[in-house]
Write a protein that holds these residues in place. Structure first.
Motif, PDB file in Angstrom:
ATOM      1  N   SER A 114       0.839  -1.180   0.000  1.00  0.00           N
ATOM      2  CA  SER A 114       0.000   0.000   0.000  1.00  0.00           C
ATOM      3  C   SER A 114       0.877   1.233   0.000  1.00  0.00           C
ATOM      4  O   SER A 114       1.320   1.699   1.026  1.00  0.00           O
ATOM      5  N   LYS A 115       1.184   1.730  -1.199  1.00  0.00           N
ATOM      6  CA  LYS A 115       2.124   2.838  -1.312  1.00  0.00           C
ATOM      7  C   LYS A 115       1.413   4.163  -1.375  1.00  0.00           C
ATOM      8  O   LYS A 115       0.859   4.518  -2.391  1.00  0.00           O
ATOM      9  N   ARG A 116       1.436   4.856  -0.291  1.00  0.00           N
ATOM     10  CA  ARG A 116       0.947   6.217  -0.251  1.00  0.00           C
ATOM     11  C   ARG A 116      -0.448   6.379  -0.807  1.00  0.00           C
ATOM     12  O   ARG A 116      -0.824   7.428  -1.279  1.00  0.00           O
ATOM     13  N   SER A 117      -1.220   5.302  -0.771  1.00  0.00           N
ATOM     14  CA  SER A 117      -2.569   5.417  -1.318  1.00  0.00           C
ATOM     15  C   SER A 117      -3.502   5.891  -0.214  1.00  0.00           C
ATOM     16  O   SER A 117      -4.704   5.930  -0.389  1.00  0.00           O
ATOM     17  N   GLY A 118      -2.934   6.241   0.914  1.00  0.00           N
ATOM     18  CA  GLY A 118      -3.744   6.754   2.002  1.00  0.00           C
ATOM     19  C   GLY A 118      -4.308   5.626   2.831  1.00  0.00           C
ATOM     20  O   GLY A 118      -5.370   5.094   2.530  1.00  0.00           O
ATOM     21  N   GLY A 119      -3.583   5.245   3.861  1.00  0.00           N
ATOM     22  CA  GLY A 119      -4.122   4.283   4.810  1.00  0.00           C
ATOM     23  C   GLY A 119      -4.010   2.847   4.336  1.00  0.00           C
ATOM     24  O   GLY A 119      -4.681   2.422   3.409  1.00  0.00           O
ATOM     25  N   ALA A 120      -3.140   2.099   4.993  1.00  0.00           N
ATOM     26  CA  ALA A 120      -3.051   0.679   4.701  1.00  0.00           C
ATOM     27  C   ALA A 120      -4.253  -0.023   5.340  1.00  0.00           C
ATOM     28  O   ALA A 120      -4.773   0.420   6.343  1.00  0.00           O
ATOM     29  N   LEU A 121      -4.680  -1.070   4.725  1.00  0.00           N
ATOM     30  CA  LEU A 121      -5.744  -1.867   5.344  1.00  0.00           C
ATOM     31  C   LEU A 121      -5.118  -2.662   6.477  1.00  0.00           C
ATOM     32  O   LEU A 121      -4.014  -3.175   6.349  1.00  0.00           O
ATOM     33  N   LEU A 122      -5.848  -2.768   7.569  1.00  0.00           N
ATOM     34  CA  LEU A 122      -5.313  -3.550   8.675  1.00  0.00           C
ATOM     35  C   LEU A 122      -5.531  -5.010   8.330  1.00  0.00           C
ATOM     36  O   LEU A 122      -6.507  -5.627   8.704  1.00  0.00           O
ATOM     37  N   GLY A 123      -4.633  -5.521   7.531  1.00  0.00           N
ATOM     38  CA  GLY A 123      -4.808  -6.877   7.018  1.00  0.00           C
ATOM     39  C   GLY A 123      -3.740  -7.805   7.531  1.00  0.00           C
ATOM     40  O   GLY A 123      -3.361  -7.767   8.690  1.00  0.00           O
ATOM     41  N   ARG A 163      -0.960  -0.844  14.618  1.00  0.00           N
ATOM     42  CA  ARG A 163      -1.529  -0.157  13.469  1.00  0.00           C
ATOM     43  C   ARG A 163      -0.761  -0.533  12.211  1.00  0.00           C
ATOM     44  O   ARG A 163       0.460  -0.596  12.215  1.00  0.00           O
ATOM     45  N   SER A 164      -1.466  -0.770  11.134  1.00  0.00           N
ATOM     46  CA  SER A 164      -0.848  -1.009   9.843  1.00  0.00           C
ATOM     47  C   SER A 164      -0.792   0.320   9.093  1.00  0.00           C
ATOM     48  O   SER A 164      -1.745   1.095   9.144  1.00  0.00           O
ATOM     49  N   MET A 165       0.325   0.594   8.445  1.00  0.00           N
ATOM     50  CA  MET A 165       0.470   1.873   7.744  1.00  0.00           C
ATOM     51  C   MET A 165       0.981   1.662   6.328  1.00  0.00           C
ATOM     52  O   MET A 165       1.667   0.688   6.045  1.00  0.00           O
ATOM     53  N   ALA A 166       0.690   2.623   5.458  1.00  0.00           N
ATOM     54  CA  ALA A 166       1.158   2.543   4.074  1.00  0.00           C
ATOM     55  C   ALA A 166       2.675   2.728   4.019  1.00  0.00           C
ATOM     56  O   ALA A 166       3.263   3.408   4.850  1.00  0.00           O
ATOM     57  N   ALA A 167       3.297   2.111   3.011  1.00  0.00           N
ATOM     58  CA  ALA A 167       4.750   2.214   2.846  1.00  0.00           C
ATOM     59  C   ALA A 167       5.122   3.498   2.108  1.00  0.00           C
ATOM     60  O   ALA A 167       4.277   4.158   1.517  1.00  0.00           O
ATOM     61  N   GLY A 187      11.348  -0.995   1.122  1.00  0.00           N
ATOM     62  CA  GLY A 187      11.949  -0.825   2.448  1.00  0.00           C
ATOM     63  C   GLY A 187      11.802   0.594   2.957  1.00  0.00           C
ATOM     64  O   GLY A 187      12.315   0.935   4.013  1.00  0.00           O
ATOM     65  N   GLY A 188      11.111   1.443   2.194  1.00  0.00           N
ATOM     66  CA  GLY A 188      10.988   2.845   2.566  1.00  0.00           C
ATOM     67  C   GLY A 188       9.824   3.097   3.508  1.00  0.00           C
ATOM     68  O   GLY A 188       8.857   2.350   3.532  1.00  0.00           O
ATOM     69  N   LEU A 189       9.964   4.145   4.273  1.00  0.00           N
ATOM     70  CA  LEU A 189       8.895   4.523   5.192  1.00  0.00           C
ATOM     71  C   LEU A 189       8.207   5.769   4.669  1.00  0.00           C
ATOM     72  O   LEU A 189       8.850   6.669   4.152  1.00  0.00           O
ATOM     73  N   ALA A 190       6.895   5.820   4.838  1.00  0.00           N
ATOM     74  CA  ALA A 190       6.174   7.052   4.545  1.00  0.00           C
ATOM     75  C   ALA A 190       6.497   8.050   5.654  1.00  0.00           C
ATOM     76  O   ALA A 190       6.693   7.648   6.805  1.00  0.00           O
ATOM     77  N   PRO A 191       6.560   9.339   5.307  1.00  0.00           N
ATOM     78  CA  PRO A 191       6.852  10.330   6.353  1.00  0.00           C
ATOM     79  C   PRO A 191       5.895  10.223   7.540  1.00  0.00           C
ATOM     80  O   PRO A 191       6.285  10.461   8.677  1.00  0.00           O
ATOM     81  N   ALA A 192       4.641   9.839   7.278  1.00  0.00           N
ATOM     82  CA  ALA A 192       3.671   9.725   8.370  1.00  0.00           C
ATOM     83  C   ALA A 192       4.110   8.678   9.398  1.00  0.00           C
ATOM     84  O   ALA A 192       3.857   8.824  10.587  1.00  0.00           O
ATOM     85  N   THR A 193       4.785   7.628   8.932  1.00  0.00           N
ATOM     86  CA  THR A 193       5.204   6.558   9.848  1.00  0.00           C
ATOM     87  C   THR A 193       6.298   7.058  10.784  1.00  0.00           C
ATOM     88  O   THR A 193       6.295   6.797  11.989  1.00  0.00           O
ATOM     89  N   ARG A 194       7.227   7.775  10.208  1.00  0.00           N
ATOM     90  CA  ARG A 194       8.306   8.362  10.987  1.00  0.00           C
ATOM     91  C   ARG A 194       7.753   9.325  12.042  1.00  0.00           C
ATOM     92  O   ARG A 194       8.112   9.252  13.222  1.00  0.00           O
ATOM     93  N   ALA A 195       6.847  10.192  11.587  1.00  0.00           N
ATOM     94  CA  ALA A 195       6.243  11.161  12.512  1.00  0.00           C
ATOM     95  C   ALA A 195       5.445  10.432  13.591  1.00  0.00           C
ATOM     96  O   ALA A 195       5.492  10.795  14.772  1.00  0.00           O
ATOM     97  N   ALA A 196       4.726   9.381  13.181  1.00  0.00           N
ATOM     98  CA  ALA A 196       3.910   8.632  14.142  1.00  0.00           C
ATOM     99  C   ALA A 196       4.795   7.977  15.196  1.00  0.00           C
ATOM    100  O   ALA A 196       4.494   8.027  16.396  1.00  0.00           O
ATOM    101  N   ALA A 197       5.909   7.368  14.756  1.00  0.00           N
ATOM    102  CA  ALA A 197       6.799   6.689  15.709  1.00  0.00           C
ATOM    103  C   ALA A 197       7.318   7.687  16.729  1.00  0.00           C
ATOM    104  O   ALA A 197       7.336   7.430  17.938  1.00  0.00           O
ATOM    105  N   GLN A 198       7.707   8.839  16.221  1.00  0.00           N
ATOM    106  CA  GLN A 198       8.268   9.846  17.116  1.00  0.00           C
ATOM    107  C   GLN A 198       7.225  10.357  18.111  1.00  0.00           C
ATOM    108  O   GLN A 198       7.503  10.496  19.297  1.00  0.00           O
ATOM    109  N   ALA A 199       6.013  10.594  17.620  1.00  0.00           N
ATOM    110  CA  ALA A 199       4.949  11.102  18.501  1.00  0.00           C
ATOM    111  C   ALA A 199       4.534  10.032  19.516  1.00  0.00           C
ATOM    112  O   ALA A 199       4.352  10.322  20.702  1.00  0.00           O
ATOM    113  N   LEU A 200       4.418   8.785  19.054  1.00  0.00           N
ATOM    114  CA  LEU A 200       3.989   7.709  19.956  1.00  0.00           C
ATOM    115  C   LEU A 200       5.028   7.430  21.041  1.00  0.00           C
ATOM    116  O   LEU A 200       4.690   6.947  22.125  1.00  0.00           O
TER     117      LEU A 200
END
Ligand SMILES: Nc1nc2c(ncn2[C@@H]2O[C@H](COP(=O)(O)OP(=O)(O)OP(=O)(O)O)[C@@H](O)[C@H]2O)c(=O)[nH]1
Ligand SMILES: [Mg+2]
Length: 312
Positions: free
Chosen positions: A93-102, A119-123, A128-141
């Motif tokens: 799920s590449k940046r398509s907005g929200g990975a399905l929790l599958g 939580r499942s997140m888009a790549a 092997g790349g992270l979406a910026p949202a994942t990085r921000a989420a990890a830091q905030a969490l």
């Protein structure tokens, strides 16, 4: 949601996370993943700041046993009284907005346990790349959870982003596959902080993989720990792995890199407008320099520019 409203919501969620309120996690993640709520995401990142939790990247090839291992580690961490968040990055799920929790998030846990968040997140764009949202989420969490895990697929891609987002990187190795060994020897894979050979219950192949990895690391002059575990019942080696991860995390060499990566990503994603929400580039760089006296402002500007080159 208008910009002003989104900003207010982001600031509120960020402040709740900063105060250790874990119940803010689901809404915070929703906001970070909403591509139309950029101002809100910026306000959240800014209000949450850098959490003290230990961010751990767990990476390895598809099907190696990462989620099963995380189920076992989760149990161990919970028995130590630690609150845990897991971000499972879905490469399909590449940046398509929200990975399905599958399937990616097949991590066993008690859904009623408020101290666990999965939580499942888009790549991101690259393998092997992270979406910026994942990085921000990890830091905030990392404000509200003692341990934040980012689970990604991939091994050997030296371009993998997880090393920049995590304090500690563990690579999970399949017994008898030889991939990690070859990548290490060829210098394609950077030496991770911890190597985990899983499926120890398979016996000889797992022991051989451990010996081969140790030999390869020795030849490289690296002293990363290699741990062999079994993640299915009866589990083996899980407590020792949790100890090895914690020991590495106590020497947070990567925090500096993590912070910088998060800021650079943010600038890349949100542009100058997003940066203004942090008080501008100067304010952001000053803030970073205050957090880490070993980095002076010229160095930070230099690193920031370099990270924001296209494909850089
Ligand atoms: N024998 C044995 N099997 C295991 C072990 N750990 C995982 N498995 C099995 O390996 C398969 C894949 O496990 P997952 O945990 O889903 O692997 P993954 O790396 O998360 O997979 P993706 O998320 O799809 O990349 C499953 O059938 C697991 O039951 C182990 O320690 N021993
Ligand atoms: Mg998985």
């Amino acid at each position: 949601m208008g910009d002003g409203e989104a900003r207010g919501r982001g600031a509120e969620l960020g402040a709740r996370l900063a105060a250790g309120d874990r119940s803010a996690a689901p809404a915070a993640l929703n906001l970070l993943e909403t591509r139309t709520a950029r101002e809100g995401a910026a306000a959240l990142v800014s209000a949450a700041g850098e959490g003290a939790g230990h961010v751990i990247g767990i990476t390895g090839p598809p099907g190696v046993g990462k989620s099963t291992l995380l189920s076992a580690l989760l149990h161990e961490w919970r028995s130590r009284g630690l609150a845990v968040a897991v971000l499972a990055v879905d490469p399909s799920s590449k940046r398509s907005g929200g990975a399905l929790l599958g399937d990616r998030a097949r991590i066993e846990h008690d859904p009623a346990d408020r101290d666990v968040f999965i939580r499942s997140m888009a790549a991101g764009e690259r393998l092997g790349g992270l979406a910026p949202a994942t990085r921000a989420a990890a830091q905030a969490l990392a404000n509200a959870f003692d341990v934040v895990v980012i689970e990604t697929v991939g091994v050997g891609q030296s371009e993998t982003d997880v090393a920049e987002a995590a304090d500690t990187v563990a690579v999970v190795v399949q017994p008898a596959s030889g991939d990690a060994l070859q990548f290490l020897k060829a210098g394609i894979m950077e030496v991770p902080d911890v190597l985990v050979v899983t499926k120890a219950d398979l016996g000889a192949p797992a022991r051989r993989a451990e010996e081969d990895l140790r030999a390869a690391l020795g030849a490289l002059g690296a002293d990363a720990p290699v741990l062999t575990v079994s993640a299915i019942a009866p589990t083996q080696g899980i407590a020792a792995l949790a100890d090895a991860l914690a020991t590495h995390g106590e020497n947070r060499d990567r925090v500096r890199v993590r912070r910088l990566g998060a800021l650079a990503d943010f600038v890349h994603e949100h542009g100058e407008r997003g940066l203004r929400a942090l008080g501008g580039r100067r304010a952001a760089v000053r803030w970073l320099a205050e957090q880490d006296e070993s980095l002076d402002e010229p160095t930070l500007y230099g690193l920031l520019e370099r990270r924001n080159q296209p494909n850089g």
